[in-house]
Every structure is written in C-alpha cells, then in structure tokens.
Design an enzyme around this catalytic site. Structure first.
Site, PDB file in Angstrom:
ATOM      1  N   ASP A   1       0.741  -1.318  -0.019  1.00  0.00           N
ATOM      2  CA  ASP A   1       0.073  -0.210  -0.043  1.00  0.00           C
ATOM      3  C   ASP A   1       0.913   1.129   0.057  1.00  0.00           C
ATOM      4  OD1 ASP A   1      -1.776   2.003   0.209  1.00  0.00           O
ATOM      5  OD2 ASP A   1      -2.831   0.838   2.039  1.00  0.00           O
TER       6      ASP A   1
ATOM      7  N   HIS B   1       0.293   7.850   4.072  1.00  0.00           N
ATOM      8  CA  HIS B   1       0.912   7.160   5.064  1.00  0.00           C
ATOM      9  C   HIS B   1       2.463   7.446   5.288  1.00  0.00           C
ATOM     10  CE1 HIS B   1      -2.848   5.051   5.218  1.00  0.00           C
ATOM     11  NE2 HIS B   1      -2.712   4.779   4.169  1.00  0.00           N
TER      12      HIS B   1
END
Length: 291
Positions: free
Chosen positions: A189, A194
């Site tokens: 991911d 993030h």
C-alpha cells in the site's frame, strides 16, 4: 454518473494470480509490529522462518498489489476520485490455514452497492482459491463521499455499535512505532498519505497516518497472543469497522470481551482506541471468531 451500480454489480469477477513466500509473511508481520522483543519465543513465531506461522490478516496483502479498497476503484461501473474514498471496514473468513508460501487465484467483484444519499458504499468481495480448494474470502467496504443519490437501497446502518458496558476481560496496550507506516507500506500500500507529510497536510491531517489495515492486523495479533496462546490456526473469522485514524508513535488500547458460541468455539468483541487522544475510537464493531 461516476458509480453505475447496475454495471458494477453485473460485472464478471476480475481474476488475478497471486503468490507469496516466507519473506512476504515476515515483512508483513514486522509491518504490523511483531518482533519485539526480538528474541522472545512468542515473537519468533512471526519472524523466524524455521518457526513461522501466518497471522490470518496477512490475507489482506498476500500477492502484493494495491489493497482491496484501492482495487475496487478500477472495477467496471466505478469511476471516482481517490480523495473522496474512505476504507469503511474489512471482513475476513478463513476456509483453511493460510500457508507460509502459496500460489492461488483471487477473484474479485462488487457484491453490494448502497446509496446513502450523500455517499455510496461498495462492498468488494475477493475469493481466494488454490489447487486444494478455497483458502479465504475477504470483503472490503469502500465509502465514497458525494457519490450517492441514484435511488438505490441504503443498506445496513453505518453507525458503529457502542462497546459492551461491562469491564473487558482483557486490556492490552500496543505502542505504534514511529516508522510503523513506513514498514507496513512495503507490503503493497504505497498511498503517500501514510508517508509524505505534505500529502497528509493536503488531505487535512497534521502528519502521515497509519494504514487502517496495519491497525487491523496488529489488533488481531493482540487477540491471538492474549487469548489463543499464539495459535493462528484457530481464527475462523475477523471483521472490523474503521472508526478513526492512528498516528505513528501513539499507543493503542485494545479491550477484549470474550464469549462462547454454539459451535463450541468462541467469539471476542474488541474495541481499539488511541490512548494519547483520550481513547478516541480507532476500530469499532470488531469481532474475532475462533475454533
């Protein structure tokens, strides 16, 4: 219309071949916080190839590639902006123990499309099968802001149920490492939310946030280690709703309420919150069912 519910539901499954080995499993385990203390025999079950057991939530990253919530955006009948998408929840059913290494076929399709008026909710189901039969079934709930209003069924309520009022049977506190999201993203991911502070700021966050599926995996590890003596093969089903964000460096409080079920196994209600933010909810409607 960005979401054509009829087209999405009628589309044939999208099939891809996936493969993984011990290195993928070990990286995933490190990404959700396993391996501390590094020489603890209980942690070596997650990190040392000669003793390796696969935490079932590894299924959410097996084979690499984007997570289901991202993959669902490229399905027929779905054409939406990533910035409007939230990961609403995850539901995993295990048919067999996940092997340390494997090769399988993953068939994904949209099985539900709900019209919430000002938003849409899509459910992307992925059935994974190897040469010996079904391995697991995984469902990602995709919440898309601003895409409702076509007159479809509203579906189940999205309001999380409150946790039980009685004191929990067990409470575990899990520190989240400052670099946890950087480790976890190596499992597939790559969303800059993030890792990139500038991107996170444009999305409305003070700093990069932890992947929801990282919290999902770490929570299952807490339950398995606390209640199942580390026996990952006992997990039958695991579902959770994402109720809030986690920032790397925070501490997660995992509360567990245990109960028996009719088939002789057990069930655990779980609530997860961020300690440093006055127990702000992180995971809700969370249940682990085991044999």
């Amino acid at each position: 219309m960005p979401i054509d519910a009829a087209e999405a539901l009628a589309a044939a499954p999208r099939v891809r071949e996936i493969a993984w080995d011990h290195k993928d499993v070990q990286l995933y385990h490190l990404g959700i916080g396993a391996g501390l203390p590094a020489t603890d025999p209980r942690e070596l079950r997650y990190t040392l190839e000669s003793r390796l057991h696969v935490l079932p939530s590894f299924a959410t990253v097996a084979g690499g590639g984007p997570p289901g919530v991202i993959g669902g955006l490229s399905m027929p009948g779905v054409d939406v902006v990533l910035a409007h998408v939230l990961h609403g929840g995850q539901h995993l059913r295990l048919h067999r123990t996940v092997p340390v290494r494997g090769r399988a076929s993953a068939a994904s399709r949209v099985v539900a499309a709900y019209d919430k008026g000002t938003a849409a909710v899509l459910v992307l189901r992925t059935e994974v099968t190897d040469a010996d039969g079904p391995l697991w079934t995984d469902e990602a709930e995709i919440f898309v802001r601003g895409e409702g209003g076509w007159g479809g069924a509203r579906g189940p309520s999205g309001r999380p149920a409150p946790p039980p009022t009685e004191p929990p049977d067990h409470v575990v506190e899990r520190p989240v490492r400052e670099d946890q999201a950087l480790l976890y993203r190596l499992s597939g991911d790559w969303n800059p939310l993030h890792a990139d502070p500038e991107f996170a700021a444009r999305a409305g966050f003070d700093r990069p946030v932890l992947h929801g599926l990282c919290t999902y995996g770490g929570t299952l590890k807490s339950v398995v280690d606390t209640l199942l003596d580390g026996d990952v093969t006992r997990v039958r089903e695991y579902r959770a709703r994402f109720a809030g964000v986690v920032y790397p460096g925070e501490t997660l409080r995992v509360r567990m309420w245990r109960s028996a079920v009719a088939d002789g196994g057990g069930s655990v209600r779980v609530a997860v919150s961020a300690v440093e933010r006055d127990d702000a909810p992180v995971l809700a409607d969370t249940v682990v069912r085991y044999g």
